[in-house]
Design a protein around this motif. Structure first.
Motif, mmCIF file in Angstrom:
data_model
loop_
_atom_site.group_PDB
_atom_site.id
_atom_site.type_symbol
_atom_site.label_atom_id
_atom_site.label_comp_id
_atom_site.label_asym_id
_atom_site.label_seq_id
_atom_site.Cartn_x
_atom_site.Cartn_y
_atom_site.Cartn_z
ATOM 1 N N GLY B 314 -9.458 15.490 -0.737
ATOM 2 C CA GLY B 314 -8.917 15.249 0.601
ATOM 3 C C GLY B 314 -8.974 16.446 1.518
ATOM 4 N N CYS B 315 -9.188 17.619 0.964
ATOM 5 C CA CYS B 315 -9.169 18.832 1.786
ATOM 6 C C CYS B 315 -10.464 18.952 2.573
ATOM 7 C CB CYS B 315 -8.967 20.053 0.900
ATOM 8 S SG CYS B 315 -9.248 21.591 1.764
ATOM 9 N N ASP B 316 -10.319 19.206 3.845
ATOM 10 C CA ASP B 316 -11.458 19.297 4.731
ATOM 11 C C ASP B 316 -11.776 20.738 5.123
ATOM 12 O OD1 ASP B 316 -13.190 17.322 5.360
ATOM 13 O OD2 ASP B 316 -11.879 16.348 6.840
ATOM 14 N N CYS B 317 -11.289 21.689 4.342
ATOM 15 C CA CYS B 317 -11.498 23.103 4.643
ATOM 16 C C CYS B 317 -12.951 23.410 4.941
ATOM 17 C CB CYS B 317 -11.086 23.987 3.470
ATOM 18 S SG CYS B 317 -9.337 24.367 3.426
ATOM 19 N N ALA B 318 -13.838 22.779 4.167
ATOM 20 C CA ALA B 318 -15.249 23.081 4.334
ATOM 21 C C ALA B 318 -15.646 22.887 5.791
ATOM 22 C CB ALA B 318 -16.082 22.164 3.429
ATOM 23 N N ARG B 319 -15.302 21.697 6.337
ATOM 24 C CA ARG B 319 -15.701 21.426 7.721
ATOM 25 C C ARG B 319 -14.898 22.273 8.704
ATOM 26 N NH1 ARG B 319 -16.347 15.547 9.526
ATOM 27 N NH2 ARG B 319 -14.399 15.123 8.421
ATOM 28 N N VAL B 320 -13.661 22.600 8.348
ATOM 29 C CA VAL B 320 -12.865 23.485 9.207
ATOM 30 C C VAL B 320 -13.517 24.855 9.278
ATOM 31 C CG1 VAL B 320 -10.674 24.744 9.395
ATOM 32 C CG2 VAL B 320 -10.661 22.298 8.859
ATOM 33 N N VAL B 321 -13.892 25.376 8.114
ATOM 34 C CA VAL B 321 -14.499 26.704 8.054
ATOM 35 C C VAL B 321 -15.816 26.729 8.821
ATOM 36 C CG1 VAL B 321 -15.676 28.266 6.465
ATOM 37 C CG2 VAL B 321 -13.359 27.509 5.975
ATOM 38 N N ASP B 329 -7.590 17.876 12.380
ATOM 39 C CA ASP B 329 -8.372 16.676 12.065
ATOM 40 C C ASP B 329 -8.388 16.377 10.576
ATOM 41 O OD1 ASP B 329 -9.019 16.411 14.753
ATOM 42 O OD2 ASP B 329 -10.612 17.907 14.540
ATOM 43 N N CYS B 330 -7.947 17.310 9.784
ATOM 44 C CA CYS B 330 -7.853 17.048 8.347
ATOM 45 C C CYS B 330 -6.678 16.111 8.115
ATOM 46 C CB CYS B 330 -7.667 18.347 7.574
ATOM 47 S SG CYS B 330 -7.261 18.047 5.839
ATOM 48 N N LYS B 331 -6.895 15.088 7.294
ATOM 49 C CA LYS B 331 -5.835 14.099 7.079
ATOM 50 C C LYS B 331 -4.614 14.716 6.384
ATOM 51 C CE LYS B 331 -8.427 9.830 6.861
ATOM 52 N NZ LYS B 331 -9.756 10.417 6.436
ATOM 53 N N LEU B 332 -4.833 15.800 5.660
ATOM 54 C CA LEU B 332 -3.724 16.407 4.917
ATOM 55 C C LEU B 332 -2.916 17.395 5.762
ATOM 56 C CD1 LEU B 332 -5.434 17.087 1.474
ATOM 57 C CD2 LEU B 332 -4.436 14.980 2.387
ATOM 58 N N TYR B 333 -3.483 17.822 6.884
ATOM 59 C CA TYR B 333 -2.841 18.847 7.722
ATOM 60 C C TYR B 333 -1.413 18.438 8.096
ATOM 61 C CZ TYR B 333 -2.056 22.120 11.616
ATOM 62 O OH TYR B 333 -1.549 23.077 12.453
ATOM 63 N N GLY B 334 -0.465 19.245 7.687
ATOM 64 C CA GLY B 334 0.928 18.978 8.048
ATOM 65 C C GLY B 334 1.543 17.839 7.271
ATOM 66 N N SER B 336 0.503 16.614 3.408
ATOM 67 C CA SER B 336 0.732 17.255 2.109
ATOM 68 C C SER B 336 0.366 18.732 2.161
ATOM 69 C CB SER B 336 -0.074 16.547 1.019
ATOM 70 O OG SER B 336 -1.450 16.651 1.301
ATOM 71 N N CYS B 337 -0.327 19.156 3.185
ATOM 72 C CA CYS B 337 -0.766 20.548 3.259
ATOM 73 C C CYS B 337 -0.027 21.303 4.356
ATOM 74 C CB CYS B 337 -2.277 20.590 3.504
ATOM 75 S SG CYS B 337 -2.964 22.255 3.449
ATOM 76 N N THR B 338 0.848 22.231 3.928
ATOM 77 C CA THR B 338 1.562 23.098 4.865
ATOM 78 C C THR B 338 1.548 24.502 4.249
ATOM 79 O OG1 THR B 338 3.682 22.784 3.784
ATOM 80 C CG2 THR B 338 3.133 21.223 5.539
ATOM 81 N N VAL B 343 -2.692 23.023 0.310
ATOM 82 C CA VAL B 343 -3.670 22.314 -0.517
ATOM 83 C C VAL B 343 -4.978 23.102 -0.497
ATOM 84 C CG1 VAL B 343 -5.015 20.208 -0.792
ATOM 85 C CG2 VAL B 343 -2.602 20.078 -0.139
ATOM 86 N N GLY B 344 -5.467 23.391 0.681
ATOM 87 C CA GLY B 344 -6.725 24.119 0.786
ATOM 88 C C GLY B 344 -6.481 25.588 1.096
ATOM 89 N N PRO B 345 -7.492 26.407 0.859
ATOM 90 C CA PRO B 345 -7.358 27.845 1.095
ATOM 91 C C PRO B 345 -7.117 28.181 2.568
ATOM 92 C CG PRO B 345 -9.630 27.269 0.543
ATOM 93 C CD PRO B 345 -8.807 26.061 0.277
ATOM 94 N N CYS B 346 -7.552 27.355 3.480
ATOM 95 C CA CYS B 346 -7.371 27.664 4.898
ATOM 96 C C CYS B 346 -5.901 27.647 5.301
ATOM 97 C CB CYS B 346 -8.106 26.663 5.781
ATOM 98 S SG CYS B 346 -9.865 26.789 5.608
ATOM 99 N N MET B 347 -5.067 27.054 4.478
ATOM 100 C CA MET B 347 -3.646 27.026 4.794
ATOM 101 C C MET B 347 -2.906 28.188 4.143
ATOM 102 S SD MET B 347 -1.619 25.314 6.697
ATOM 103 C CE MET B 347 -1.818 23.544 7.017
ATOM 104 N N VAL B 348 -3.629 29.009 3.370
ATOM 105 C CA VAL B 348 -2.959 30.058 2.608
ATOM 106 C C VAL B 348 -2.902 31.370 3.369
ATOM 107 C CG1 VAL B 348 -3.056 31.478 0.554
ATOM 108 C CG2 VAL B 348 -3.633 29.052 0.427
ATOM 109 N N ALA B 353 -7.737 29.234 9.177
ATOM 110 C CA ALA B 353 -7.632 28.514 10.445
ATOM 111 C C ALA B 353 -6.446 27.555 10.424
ATOM 112 C CB ALA B 353 -8.930 27.763 10.715
ATOM 113 N N CYS B 354 -6.277 26.841 9.333
ATOM 114 C CA CYS B 354 -5.187 25.859 9.280
ATOM 115 C C CYS B 354 -3.837 26.556 9.361
ATOM 116 C CB CYS B 354 -5.289 25.029 8.009
ATOM 117 S SG CYS B 354 -6.779 24.011 7.976
ATOM 118 N N ARG B 355 -3.707 27.669 8.649
ATOM 119 C CA ARG B 355 -2.468 28.418 8.665
ATOM 120 C C ARG B 355 -2.183 28.931 10.073
ATOM 121 N NH1 ARG B 355 0.627 31.191 4.548
ATOM 122 N NH2 ARG B 355 2.281 32.272 5.635
HETATM 123 S S1 SF4 Z 1 -6.310 23.789 4.264
HETATM 124 FE FE1 SF4 Z 1 -5.067 21.951 4.200
HETATM 125 S S2 SF4 Z 1 -5.062 21.171 6.307
HETATM 126 FE FE2 SF4 Z 1 -6.705 22.697 6.165
HETATM 127 S S3 SF4 Z 1 -8.508 21.461 5.724
HETATM 128 FE FE3 SF4 Z 1 -7.712 22.126 3.718
HETATM 129 S S4 SF4 Z 1 -6.323 20.471 3.112
HETATM 130 FE FE4 SF4 Z 1 -6.738 20.156 5.258
#
Ligand code: SF4
Ligand code: SF4
Ligand SMILES: [Mg+2]
Ligand SMILES: [Mg+2]
Ligand SMILES: [Mg+2]
Ligand SMILES: [Mg+2]
Ligand SMILES: [Mg+2]
Ligand SMILES: [Mg+2]
Ligand SMILES: [Mg+2]
Ligand SMILES: [Mg+2]
Ligand SMILES: [Mg+2]
Ligand SMILES: [Mg+2]
Lengths: 341, 375, 78, 341, 375, 78
Positions: B314-321, B329-334, B336-338, B343-348, B353-355
């Motif tokens: 479910g993590c869309d980090c690849a396309r975010v990166v 636009d990631c379905k998990l943003y906010g 399950s992923c905070t 969930v993905g490294p971009c939130m860490v 970017a997500c963080r």
């Molecule tokens: S880090 Fe979290 S919100 Fe960002 S793309 Fe990955 S799963 Fe989605």
């Protein structure tokens, strides 16, 4: 109603003790869940309870103290333990009276060091006008624990007429800070001589009782807190939650020591999350804000400032940046780590 | 002063006659962080869309490497794993009951220590001769240069390296080779250029005709670069501007480049969520085989481990990166992923970017950012 | 990425130096600037404890400033 | 007058925390030297101080708790911390009211364990009728520290008419013990699974408030103490010093659990130095001794016994052996170590 | 029941027609301790003088060996020193600012652990394969038998032994060879005899004509033995009595003796304060050289160390151990030497004669014991 | 020296046994009694975790008791 909470961790990590969200949840969902009673308020600095029929309430507070290193410019864990406890009583509007002391001492600590710590402790007691009336020591097996931990309980008295509380905060109130932010956290970090850093910065650790006493009869005074673990951002979060509104801090208004700014830049930390140990954050009705500022300055806080205000809006803490942009100050997630990025 | 400069640049940008949206990508987490710390997104005209690209070495560090570092810490007797602080909280793809990050490995008893300099890795190794110190290096050119310096100066026998060095320009080149690049102009990374020289980014202009400017990390330098690429686009004069001349000199730092060449070697390398980018990795040269943790330790990743190297479901980090979608636009943003439970490294990482978007207060797609889909 | 800050060299000891800024000192390596003429008082850019470049006194500027200036001058000359 | 003392050690050792002489000297010559004030009495279980004009004195006590293992048959460090604090108030003649709690938790502790500890703590609070009204937690870096330390401060009230104290002891007084000696120390030792030993013994950890309340209005009651660290021999020493006379204990009169005797034999320990956590040692005028015994038994202490008496003579503790010989019980020098000899 | 027996033995002793003082020596700290715990000295007729002899393995353990154990703990990287608890507080001859005992070494950072069984040494070595575990063994035959068992069963590579094993009978033989022995009768050690057999003590009767009885450790067994040697003296019938037949069997424990012979070897050995007694020590056999800490580690005692192996100045432990003077006759007794700050080893162990006398309440020569000089 | 106490064997597992006395159990080694017939219920003497001898049911006695008895009998017979 106590709701069940499931912890996302299996083990305690350092994050459970850093003043941030993990710690709050640990306290709310574990300690407070079991220990709940009419007087326990995990959000208060000191607990008020009926004890006698006179004009005063008995106030009790407690804090544990761990610092690495034990001694740092501007203080040591001994003086800090007294100041920290006295400050919790002071910001609650009480006059500190009696303290109890528990010392957990690690096997192998130099007695000469302990001697210095307890001496500073005694000096701090004299200066604050309090007495340690009960004590206990335990020696711990040698670990990596850092030599000594103190737990201090403070008992004070508060006039029943005083009516402060985080729930008294209103939209439109002003937020004051009695001095520069983050000096203690940064001074301790520098004293660690980690990361090859050094500086001349001193901890701000001190009693804030003179400041709180000066503010106490100000009619518009709503709430005071000493921004210790988690810094001013964490206290701002507590205020925002209490009022279910937005706390707006103004970057250019917050007094920050140049050395604190520099260390924060080098390591990628945020100074708003660094601890103070001798500052008061006070919330005051807008009409009394200037008077409060004058009184703070009159109590020796030359760098005191109005650093923000309470606004309607989402429950959040916003920092208005120097450029007029806005930034969310998140709730502290975890202990800061040095960053390369 | 720099602040006054920043205000002036902001005024100049606001005065530009922008008529259509411009998507400006940066490929440096430091840029992204400065943008966010200074509140630039809210201060700039709405027409300007600042897009974070593959600029966070923590986010793109291969999951397998982090897993390996964790397993070394947990399983190799008398080992100490040291890493830059940013890496300690990045999760790997294991069940939530297992040890998911270096920080959790530390809580579970491994000796994991955050460091702020390669010199500390050397100091720790020297002070603990009975231990094997493994320095897990994730970083771009800027960070690999000091690591190369450390190697060239000589390191103790008990210091091993787990290298996850990455070059930035091959990732940008890949983005530009897509049929529809997700941006219109590039802010090139200032400190990478300080080491490698501005010339590395000339291809953006020459081969692709995209406006580009090298920026530093103060608001004034970033705003100068944003102004530059906007003017390039408006005026139709495309060139590589250098808005960070204090430290970005022609040919960068030749000593650093020489040391990188003599100690490290360029390899094809996986980027988390993106896949292998040819000739984008920096690994130890064969002369340093004795210090190469990859060669000295068994690969701890059991073959049976599911999802090794994969992105979490479910993590869309690849396309975010890649800048192809925005975090919201990631379905998990906010959901399950905070930052609390990434969930993905971009939130860490503070550079993810997500963080960063989360920290900027952007909570849901529907709320403030209905228009954010940029594909 | 690549958090780096400018500091001034306070003392040099071989390839190690103590740099300072606003009262904060840090021990850093000059190894990556071994081929540069460098001395006490110079400003350097520090990343992960290593000086990666000498800093010159320039301001943050864009080539557009120069271009605009030239254009203005051209216009005046014209 | 405070006299200078020079410590024979350079470093703190475990002996500085074991309740024996080294610890006493550390407290007298370091802590008390600096922290001395009108109310601090390092020999008292709880400090009495003026607070209001009513019939009651405010009583404050504090204790730190470290146990390895954290859980043992008959209790855990959570319940122990409450019982230990309540007991110090109880033996001082007070009614326990409020507690403060400091928790120092080691990185890596299982949350499930902490959950059990705090739950037991809450149960102990309910059972003792006390409330924790202030608290604090700190997380410690992983060491060999054993997971968690608690520091608890207790506040109680005592009727001003009550007049107990170690200085009230007189020659001819009888010494009572409310139950078997050393169960807690031995149960914890067994729970460590060190030395390959195991047993079914339970700690005696419990509140002694029912016992002290039952004794409180006995006119001949001089003094009560809970024989914790250092066991009954250490309390006997404190009594002997206070009266500057001989405390004679009678081996055959001291109730000791068979398992405690056996473990002591195996390891070469002396059970009189092993800790209790739910016993009272009381000193009573000879004429009231039988009545005191009756009241103890009435409060549920079926094994209570008169175990000795206070005599004129040298300041010492003598044990009359089963064979009619005499043995000196020395002041505890140090933590016991397993012996082969 | 045993207590009733003890009372009966006491009555029988009191009924004996003693006319002159009898000095009865025991050579077992366990005996001395039982005597003291049961208050036998104060319960017995004044005419009977119970004299402690060289019966404490802690007291006679060579100072150099303890120093070596301390230095291993302090200086050898990744070492763990394990020892029976009794040894941890015995001081060595260094200045009071230096590390004087294993316990102080522990406070100073060494990994020193008290154990209660050789099995624990093996367990610790197995659970810490990265460390070198040094088992410092001070003990008589009784203790050396389990150590021999441990060796014969096989021990891990990382377990070394620092052996200070001692045989008891050669020390008694030496005392009897003096011109004027300091005692008139012997209580022989029960647990040594359990292992080695009663026959070892026959020489006391046969060669020297001294009354002797083997005793156990309960008051009744000790009192039976005291009764026996008194009767032997009164009746003029001298023989080796066995008052501990429950466990002291003819030839002792043959298996244990065989294991001692196959793993340990008899050597000339120093006794603290006494000097070298020929053929009185138990050392590892050559087959165990790999496990011998003496061979594996440098001798840490610098040659320059003054007083290595000597008794502290003024300390009369040597003569106390030999039964030639009583503790109170030492000038330091109760003055500079107390259990709190012991000067000599006899004041350290619960089995040391000086410590035991102090614990029995005997404080000064002049006070209760004007008559105690027995030379 | 040589603190030792009697315990009863509760269970045997190879050369290891669990012994007990008055509710206290201890894991001990039977290695030194490998040549003795030994079983559950037997009493053994334990020193530093090793059984060093099997205990027989005798009381603490002195040969004098036997001698005195013999002498008395002799006198009676005389
Ligand atoms: S880090 Fe979290 S919100 Fe960002 S793309 Fe990955 S799963 Fe989605
Ligand atoms: S009193 Fe002390 S110094 Fe004297 S013989 Fe005994 S142990 Fe040695
Ligand atoms: Mg508090
Ligand atoms: Mg506080
Ligand atoms: Mg506070
Ligand atoms: Mg206490
Ligand atoms: Mg980056
Ligand atoms: Mg107390
Ligand atoms: Mg207590
Ligand atoms: Mg007490
Ligand atoms: Mg607190
Ligand atoms: Mg002995």
């Amino acid at each position: 109603m106590i709701t069940e909470h499931s912890f996302s961790d299996t083990y305690i990590t350092l994050a459970h003790g850093n003043g941030g969200r993990f710690m709050r949840e640990l306290i709310e969902h574990l300690f407070a869940k079991y220990l709940d009673n009419a007087w326990l308020d995990t959000r208060a600095d000191a607990a008020a309870m009926p004890f006698d029929e006179s004009d005063f309430e008995l106030m009790i507070t407690t804090d544990g103290f761990t610092v690495d290193p034990l001694e740092f410019p501007g203080g040591n864990i001994g003086s800090l333990a007294i100041h920290g406890t006295v400050n919790d009583l002071a910001v609650a509007g009480a006059t500190p009276r009696y303290l109890s002391l528990n010392a957990f001492i690690e096997e192998g600590l130099e007695i000469a060091v302990l001697d210095r710590l307890i001496r500073s402790m005694a000096e701090a007691c004299r200066e604050c006008g309090v007495d340690i009336v009960a004590g206990d020591t335990k020696v711990l097996r040698r670990g990596q624990g850092g030599g000594v931990y103190f737990a201090v309980t403070g008992v004070g008295q508060r006039n029943r007429s005083i009516n402060l509380g985080i729930d008294k905060i209103q939209t439109g109130d002003c937020i004051l800070l009695s001095g520069t932010a983050g000096d203690h956290g940064c001074a301790v970090l520098l004293a660690r001589e980690q990361f090859g850093l050094s500086g001349t910065l001193k901890s701000d650790a001190a009693s804030v009782f003179p400041v709180t006493r000066a503010l106490l009869d100000l009619p518009g005074l709503r709430f005071m807190r000493d921004p210790t673990r988690g810094g001013i951002a964490t206290v701002a979060h507590e205020m925002a939650s209490a009022v279910a509104g937005t706390v707006k801090l103004v970057e250019t208004a917050i007094p920050i020591n140049e050395q604190v700014k520099t260390v924060a830049e080098i390591l990628g930390y945020d100074p708003y999350y660094l601890a103070c140990e001798g500052r008061v954050m006070a919330v005051v009705g807008a009409g009394d804000a200037e008077e409060a500022l004058k009184r703070m300055r009159g109590a020796g806080c030359s760098e005191a400032a109005i650093i923000g205000e309470v606004q309607d809006g989402r429950t959040q803490v916003i920092l208005e940046t120097a450029l007029g942009g806005e930034r969310i100050l998140e709730e502290l997630e975890d202990d800061p780590l040095p960053r390369i990025c | 002063m720099a602040l006054d400069d920043a205000r002036q640049w902001l005024d100049k940008i606001r005065a530009l006659p922008l008529t259509s949206p411009v998507r400006i990508m940066n490929v440096c987490g430091g840029h992204e962080r400065s943008i966010s710390m200074a509140g630039l997104r809210s201060a700039l005209p709405d027409m300007i869309d600042l897009i974070p690209g593959p600029g966070c070495p923590v986010c793109v560090c291969p999951e397998e490497d982090i897993y390996q570092a964790i397993q070394i810490g947990l399983n190799e007797p008398d080992s100490i794993v040291v890493a830059f602080g940013d890496m300690l909280r990045v999760p790997v793809n294991v069940s939530s009951k297992s040890v998911r990050s270096l920080e959790q490995a530390k809580a579970a008893g491994a000796d994991i220590r955050p460091i702020a300099s390669p010199s500390e890795a050397v100091r720790i190794a020297k002070s603990e001769p009975g231990k094997t110190v493994v320095f897990f290096v994730a970083g771009f050119e800027t960070t690999c240069a000091p690591v190369a310096g450390m190697l060239a100066e000589g390191i103790p026998d008990n210091l091993l390296l787990l290298m996850s060095g990455r070059l930035t320009w091959p990732a940008v080149a890949m983005l530009l080779d897509y049929e529809t690049p997700s941006f219109d102009a590039l802010i090139a990374p200032g400190h990478v250029s300080t080491v490698m020289g501005p010339e590395e980014w000339q291809f953006v202009v020459d081969r692709h005709g995209f406006p580009a400017a090298i920026a530093g990390f103060t608001p004034d330098s970033l705003l100068a670069a944003i102004y530059s690429v906007l003017r390039q686009k408006l005026d139709g004069r495309i060139f590589l501007d250098n808005c960070y001349q204090q430290v970005v000199k022609p040919h960068g730092n030749p000593t650093a480049r020489r040391l990188i060449e003599s100690t490290l070697t360029i390899v094809d390398a996986p980027w988390r969520g993106i896949g292998i980018i040819p000739a984008s990795g920096l690994e130890l040269r064969a002369d340093y085989a004795q210090h190469n943790a990859r060669l000295r330790f068994p690969v701890h990743a059991e073959n049976a481990r599911k999802n090794a190297g994969a992105m979490p479901p479910g993590c869309d980090c690849a396309r975010v990166v890649l800048g192809r979608i925005k975090p919201v636009d990631c379905k998990l943003y906010g959901v399950s992923c905070t930052p609390r439970s990434p969930v993905g490294p971009c939130m860490v990482s503070d550079e993810g970017a997500c963080r960063i978007w989360w920290s900027s207060g952007i909570r849901t797609r529907s709320a403030e950012h209905e228009e954010t889909t940029c594909t | 990425m690549c958090l780096a800050i400018p500091m001034q060299i306070a003392s040099i000891n071989g390839s190690r130096a103590v740099c300072s800024i606003k009262g904060i000192e840090r021990e850093v390596s000059l190894f990556l600037l071994q081929d540069e003429p460098i001395g006490i008082g110079d400003y350097v850019l520090i990343h992960v404890g290593y000086a990666i470049q000498k800093i010159s006194a320039e301001e943050a500027r864009s080539t557009w400033e120069l271009l605009d200036q030239m254009l203005t001058e051209d216009a005046q000359h014209a």
